[in-house]
Design an enzyme around this catalytic site. Structure first.
Site, PDB file in Angstrom:
ATOM      1  N   TYR A  33      -8.139  10.605  -6.752  1.00  0.00           N
ATOM      2  CA  TYR A  33      -8.712  10.450  -5.416  1.00  0.00           C
ATOM      3  C   TYR A  33      -9.819  11.460  -5.193  1.00  0.00           C
ATOM      4  O   TYR A  33     -10.002  12.383  -5.993  1.00  0.00           O
ATOM      5  CB  TYR A  33      -7.631  10.579  -4.347  1.00  0.00           C
ATOM      6  CG  TYR A  33      -7.146  11.991  -4.078  1.00  0.00           C
ATOM      7  CD1 TYR A  33      -6.380  12.678  -5.017  1.00  0.00           C
ATOM      8  CD2 TYR A  33      -7.464  12.641  -2.892  1.00  0.00           C
ATOM      9  CE1 TYR A  33      -5.941  13.973  -4.767  1.00  0.00           C
ATOM     10  CE2 TYR A  33      -7.023  13.934  -2.632  1.00  0.00           C
ATOM     11  CZ  TYR A  33      -6.267  14.593  -3.573  1.00  0.00           C
ATOM     12  OH  TYR A  33      -5.841  15.873  -3.332  1.00  0.00           O
ATOM     13  N   ARG A 101       6.887  -3.116 -14.604  1.00  0.00           N
ATOM     14  CA  ARG A 101       6.855  -1.652 -14.496  1.00  0.00           C
ATOM     15  C   ARG A 101       7.041  -1.051 -15.894  1.00  0.00           C
ATOM     16  O   ARG A 101       8.143  -0.685 -16.285  1.00  0.00           O
ATOM     17  CB  ARG A 101       7.944  -1.152 -13.546  1.00  0.00           C
ATOM     18  CG  ARG A 101       7.898   0.357 -13.338  1.00  0.00           C
ATOM     19  CD  ARG A 101       8.985   0.842 -12.411  1.00  0.00           C
ATOM     20  NE  ARG A 101       9.005   2.288 -12.356  1.00  0.00           N
ATOM     21  CZ  ARG A 101       9.643   3.062 -13.239  1.00  0.00           C
ATOM     22  NH1 ARG A 101      10.338   2.538 -14.224  1.00  0.00           N
ATOM     23  NH2 ARG A 101       9.586   4.382 -13.123  1.00  0.00           N
ATOM     24  N   LYS A 148      -8.031  15.487 -10.332  1.00  0.00           N
ATOM     25  CA  LYS A 148      -7.643  15.280  -8.928  1.00  0.00           C
ATOM     26  C   LYS A 148      -6.716  14.070  -8.837  1.00  0.00           C
ATOM     27  O   LYS A 148      -7.080  12.986  -8.372  1.00  0.00           O
ATOM     28  CB  LYS A 148      -8.883  15.131  -8.031  1.00  0.00           C
ATOM     29  CG  LYS A 148      -8.573  15.458  -6.562  1.00  0.00           C
ATOM     30  CD  LYS A 148      -9.849  15.698  -5.781  1.00  0.00           C
ATOM     31  CE  LYS A 148      -9.639  15.716  -4.276  1.00  0.00           C
ATOM     32  NZ  LYS A 148      -8.836  16.814  -3.769  1.00  0.00           N
ATOM     33  N   GLU A 181      -4.114  28.494  -6.522  1.00  0.00           N
ATOM     34  CA  GLU A 181      -4.974  27.958  -5.453  1.00  0.00           C
ATOM     35  C   GLU A 181      -4.092  27.554  -4.285  1.00  0.00           C
ATOM     36  O   GLU A 181      -2.860  27.677  -4.339  1.00  0.00           O
ATOM     37  CB  GLU A 181      -5.784  26.766  -5.961  1.00  0.00           C
ATOM     38  CG  GLU A 181      -4.925  25.618  -6.461  1.00  0.00           C
ATOM     39  CD  GLU A 181      -5.717  24.498  -7.115  1.00  0.00           C
ATOM     40  OE1 GLU A 181      -6.871  24.259  -6.747  1.00  0.00           O
ATOM     41  OE2 GLU A 181      -5.139  23.844  -8.016  1.00  0.00           O
ATOM     42  N   LEU A 206      -7.887  22.994  -9.499  1.00  0.00           N
ATOM     43  CA  LEU A 206      -8.898  21.957  -9.288  1.00  0.00           C
ATOM     44  C   LEU A 206     -10.251  22.657  -9.098  1.00  0.00           C
ATOM     45  O   LEU A 206     -10.332  23.622  -8.324  1.00  0.00           O
ATOM     46  CB  LEU A 206      -8.555  21.169  -8.018  1.00  0.00           C
ATOM     47  CG  LEU A 206      -9.483  19.993  -7.753  1.00  0.00           C
ATOM     48  CD1 LEU A 206      -9.128  18.827  -8.676  1.00  0.00           C
ATOM     49  CD2 LEU A 206      -9.405  19.551  -6.305  1.00  0.00           C
TER      50      LEU A 206
HETATM   51  N1  PLP Z   1      -7.531  22.758  -4.732  1.00  0.00           N
HETATM   52  C1  PLP Z   1      -6.729  21.724  -4.422  1.00  0.00           C
HETATM   53  C2  PLP Z   1      -5.364  21.634  -5.044  1.00  0.00           C
HETATM   54  C3  PLP Z   1      -7.158  20.730  -3.520  1.00  0.00           C
HETATM   55  O1  PLP Z   1      -6.353  19.688  -3.232  1.00  0.00           O
HETATM   56  C4  PLP Z   1      -8.444  20.854  -2.941  1.00  0.00           C
HETATM   57  C5  PLP Z   1      -8.936  19.838  -2.006  1.00  0.00           C
HETATM   58  O2  PLP Z   1      -8.286  18.901  -1.688  1.00  0.00           O
HETATM   59  C6  PLP Z   1      -9.240  21.948  -3.282  1.00  0.00           C
HETATM   60  C7  PLP Z   1      -8.752  22.883  -4.189  1.00  0.00           C
HETATM   61  C8  PLP Z   1     -10.610  22.117  -2.699  1.00  0.00           C
HETATM   62  O3  PLP Z   1     -11.523  21.245  -3.308  1.00  0.00           O
HETATM   63  P1  PLP Z   1     -12.813  20.747  -2.521  1.00  0.00           P
HETATM   64  O4  PLP Z   1     -13.540  21.994  -2.073  1.00  0.00           O
HETATM   65  O5  PLP Z   1     -13.583  20.001  -3.527  1.00  0.00           O
HETATM   66  O6  PLP Z   1     -12.339  19.931  -1.373  1.00  0.00           O
END
Ligand code: PLP
Length: 288
Positions: A33, A101, A148, A181, A206
């Site tokens: 996503y 499935r 993501k 994070e 991420l």
């Molecule tokens: N880290 C995680 C786990 C996230 O889900 C998100 C955003 O949804 C971010 C960092 C921040 O990413 P972005 O600045 O691209 O929204």
């Protein structure tokens, strides 16, 4: 909530937007996503989001249902049809629905592509005024956090633990005591020596689009940047802390696990970086 959604080529009322119960996103979280902010009817930093989307799809071997520019057109169309001035556009692509499935990739399944828009005050944020409280929790996620993925159960549990503790965000902590994070944001601290510290991109986090933009704005401002892991203890002792994400831009963090950060009020550099980000995001002509 704006009520026109997109499902596999059709724009239709949200209440009529449906996918199969055999969709692999539903059965296996087999999908990816993206979320981009909309300010003044314009998608913010969307090239970065779409390039991360391409990478997430590539990593999982899911074929993009449309060329990336056409996906951008769908997002813009959703903004227009919903008359969205400020808010978010969410999009999700899964490996699609197969007849059965089965764990293995189905042959011939067409990816499912859905998107919708949400109204949200992005610029005028009370959280930006007051700052947010953070709770640390163990990072129990899988080892490919650079993708993501829609498999967000660990983040759901982390966020709920934070909310239950009267906080607004959870910072996840690896086995060595270092912050990875936030549950849906990137974590930053400003040390007493005025260095802006965030964890380097790797499979552990991420790669935040907002993170990247904020880092270049900070560098332009002459701030010292350090990409390295920082421990929870170092975060407790930081001069400032903040988080970044597309949906919240830059939000000051005022406490971690109940310990006030700095003076316990939003820090000057955190507020400055929020202002600089907003200036950059709302000025389409700005150098990026
Ligand atoms: N880290 C995680 C786990 C996230 O889900 C998100 C955003 O949804 C971010 C960092 C921040 O990413 P972005 O600045 O691209 O929204």
């Amino acid at each position: 909530m704006p009520d026109i959604a997109y499902v596999n080529g059709a724009y239709l009322p949200l209440a009529d937007a449906r996918v199969s119960i055999l969709d692999r996103g539903f059965l296996f979280a087999d999908g990816v996503y993206e979320v981009a902010a909309v300010i003044g009817g314009r998608l913010i930093d969307n090239e970065a989001h779409l390039s991360r989307l391409e990478n997430s799809l590539r990593q999982l071997g899911i074929e993009s249902p449309l060329p990336i520019q056409t996906i951008a057109d769908v997002e813009a169309e959703l903004v227009a049809r919903n008359e969205l001035n400020e808010g978010l556009v969410y999009l999700q692509i899964t490996r699609g629905a197969a007849g059965d499935r089965d764990f293995g990739f189905p042959s011939g399944a067409t990816p499912t592509f859905i998107a919708f828009a949400t109204k949200k005050n992005i610029l005028a944020s009370s959280a930006a005024e007051t700052g947010v409280k953070v709770l640390t929790v163990p990072d129990i996620r899988w080892a490919r956090r650079d993708i993501k993925s829609i498999a967000l159960l660990a983040q759901v549990l982390a966020k709920q633990a934070a909310l239950d503790a009267g906080c607004q965000e959870a910072w996840m902590v690896d086995d060595d005591g270092f912050v990875t994070e936030g549950s849906s944001s990137t974590a930053f601290i400003l040390t007493k020596a005025d260095a802006l510290v965030t964890r380097p991109n790797s499979a552990a986090i991420l790669p935040g689009c907002t993170r990247k933009a904020v880092q270049s704005l900070a560098a332009r401002e002459g701030l010292t940047l350090e990409e390295r892991s920082f421990s929870v203890t170092e975060a407790y002792e930081a001069k400032e802390a903040f988080l970044t994400s597309a949906s919240n831009l830059v939000l000051p963090v005022v406490s971690i696990d109940g310990r006030p950060i700095g003076s316990g009020a939003p820090g000057a550099k955190s507020r400055l970086l929020r202002t600089l980000y907003i200036e950059w995001a709302t000025n389409p002509g700005a150098a990026r």
